[in-house]
Design an enzyme around this catalytic site. Structure first.
Site, mmCIF file in Angstrom:
data_model
loop_
_atom_site.group_PDB
_atom_site.id
_atom_site.type_symbol
_atom_site.label_atom_id
_atom_site.label_comp_id
_atom_site.label_asym_id
_atom_site.label_seq_id
_atom_site.Cartn_x
_atom_site.Cartn_y
_atom_site.Cartn_z
ATOM 1 N N ARG A 72 11.518 0.099 8.508
ATOM 2 C CA ARG A 72 12.029 -0.451 9.764
ATOM 3 C C ARG A 72 13.546 -0.335 9.779
ATOM 4 N NH1 ARG A 72 7.800 0.183 11.482
ATOM 5 N NH2 ARG A 72 6.368 -1.239 12.572
ATOM 6 N N ALA A 86 7.010 9.239 10.707
ATOM 7 C CA ALA A 86 6.461 9.359 9.352
ATOM 8 C C ALA A 86 4.964 9.074 9.319
ATOM 9 C CB ALA A 86 7.197 8.417 8.406
ATOM 10 N N GLU A 144 16.208 2.212 18.758
ATOM 11 C CA GLU A 144 15.238 3.271 19.027
ATOM 12 C C GLU A 144 14.729 3.171 20.457
ATOM 13 O OE1 GLU A 144 12.122 3.445 16.124
ATOM 14 O OE2 GLU A 144 13.499 3.466 14.432
ATOM 15 N N HIS A 179 11.059 8.462 13.934
ATOM 16 C CA HIS A 179 10.028 7.450 13.680
ATOM 17 C C HIS A 179 8.624 8.067 13.781
ATOM 18 C CE1 HIS A 179 9.617 2.810 13.629
ATOM 19 N NE2 HIS A 179 8.609 3.381 13.000
ATOM 20 N N ASP A 189 13.764 7.694 8.862
ATOM 21 C CA ASP A 189 12.785 7.906 9.929
ATOM 22 C C ASP A 189 12.915 6.829 10.992
ATOM 23 O OD1 ASP A 189 10.488 9.353 11.029
ATOM 24 O OD2 ASP A 189 9.360 7.514 10.604
ATOM 25 N N ARG A 193 0.819 -1.215 0.000
ATOM 26 C CA ARG A 193 0.000 0.000 0.000
ATOM 27 C C ARG A 193 0.855 1.268 0.000
ATOM 28 N NH1 ARG A 193 -2.547 -3.378 3.736
ATOM 29 N NH2 ARG A 193 -4.764 -3.819 3.393
#
Length: 317
Positions: free
Chosen positions: A231, A281, A260, A279, A255, A152
């Protein structure tokens, strides 16, 4: 069935509350981030709604009442899906809540790098009013964008870059062309690597860990940029650091990274040819509200014995 929201960084759960209250489904928000806390705090739960908490097999073993785990987001790498299947636990996600936002963010990073916006902004404000440092910049219609992962979000990104004039090539072993995506030239991964001026990652981490590594960076154009809004595990950060420092590639927009939350002194961040965001987006006010609502709706469907919309695993009936 009771729903426990294991962890959440949203401002409120008003969106979930409306859905749960209307359906008469009991729920509770907690902030549980370790296996021990999850085991202790979810003893009375039948359904878990999870943002970042890691749901391991140890947690599942200790919580035999859990029947459904739904994740706030697309990726389910924080959930041991094979273990869940073994335990008869349904896993679900919300794959379409921030589709436009993630694609838009990849577009934004791409254009900022290609037009050298960050470098010119810093130079103009602190050094001199002079564009010569940015030379060369190329016209979009002369460039090729490579998309790795044509689900998608990947297709959404591809359509937007095509509308801006870029030629689009893409790789996805499961991709099937439709009339709406005929502008995408389906090629091998190697062709994407070698032909693209921008490579944007939109594939899952599972099965693609370290996909972007030293060997791949060496085969990319020296003028090419890497974009990762998917990722962190897909990119080998140490290899990327070397590629950025040596000029093997022109730059990157990320991003997400391997660790993290990453600290401000993370080694990658020392590269001036790197743009990085935390992170986010997926984020817009509208996407956040849609995500919360859809997680709650999935939990309610399951609690009522209705088919969920976004199953990840298949359970034996």
């Amino acid at each position: 069935m009771k729903v426990v929201i294991t962890d959440l960084d949203m401002v409120s759960i008003e969106n979930e509350k409306k859905v749960f209250d209307a359906a008469g489904v009991p729920y509770e928000l907690k902030q549980l981030h370790t296996e021990e806390a999850l085991i202790e705090g979810c003893k009375d739960a039948d359904i878990l709604a999870v943002q970042y908490a890691k749901i391991t097999e140890k947690v599942m073993d200790a919580l035999p009442n859990i029947k459904f785990i739904v994740r706030y987001g697309v990726g389910v790498d924080s959930i041991d899906v094979p273990a869940a299947t073994k335990h008869g636990i349904q896993v679900g996600n919300v794959p379409d809540y921030g589709m436009n936002e993630v694609a838009d963010h990849a577009v934004s990073l791409s254009l900022a790098l290609l037009r050298k916006v960050d470098m010119l902004n810093r130079r103009t404000k602190t050094e001199v009013w002079d564009y010569s440092a940015c030379i060369p910049i190329r016209r979009f219609s002369t460039m090729t964008v490579g998309v790795v992962g044509l689900g998608r979000i990947g297709r959404n990104f591809a359509a937007k870059m095509s509308a801006l004039g870029f030629k689009v090539v893409g790789y996805d072993p499961y991709y099937k062309e439709t009339p709406e995506t005929s502008f995408i030239e389906a090629v091998s991964f190697d062709e994407v690597v070698e032909r693209a001026d921008v490579i944007s990652l939109h594939c899952p981490a599972d099965g693609n860990e370290g996909l972007m590594n030293r060997d791949v960076f060496k085969r990319m154009k020296k003028t090419a940029f890497l974009i990762n809004v998917a990722r962190g595990a897909i990119v080998n950060d140490k290899d990327l650091d070397e590629a950025l420092k040596s000029g093997e590639i022109a730059g990157a927009g990320l991003d997400t990274v391997s660790i993290e939350p990453a600290p401000p002194d993370y080694f990658l961040f020392k590269n001036d040819n790197l743009l990085v965001t935390p992170h986010m987006a997926w984020y817009s006010e509208e996407a956040g509200a849609e995500l919360q609502r859809k997680v709650a709706e999935e939990a309610v469907r399951f609690a009522k014995g209705e088919p969920i919309h976004y199953p990840i695993n298949k359970l034996d009936k």
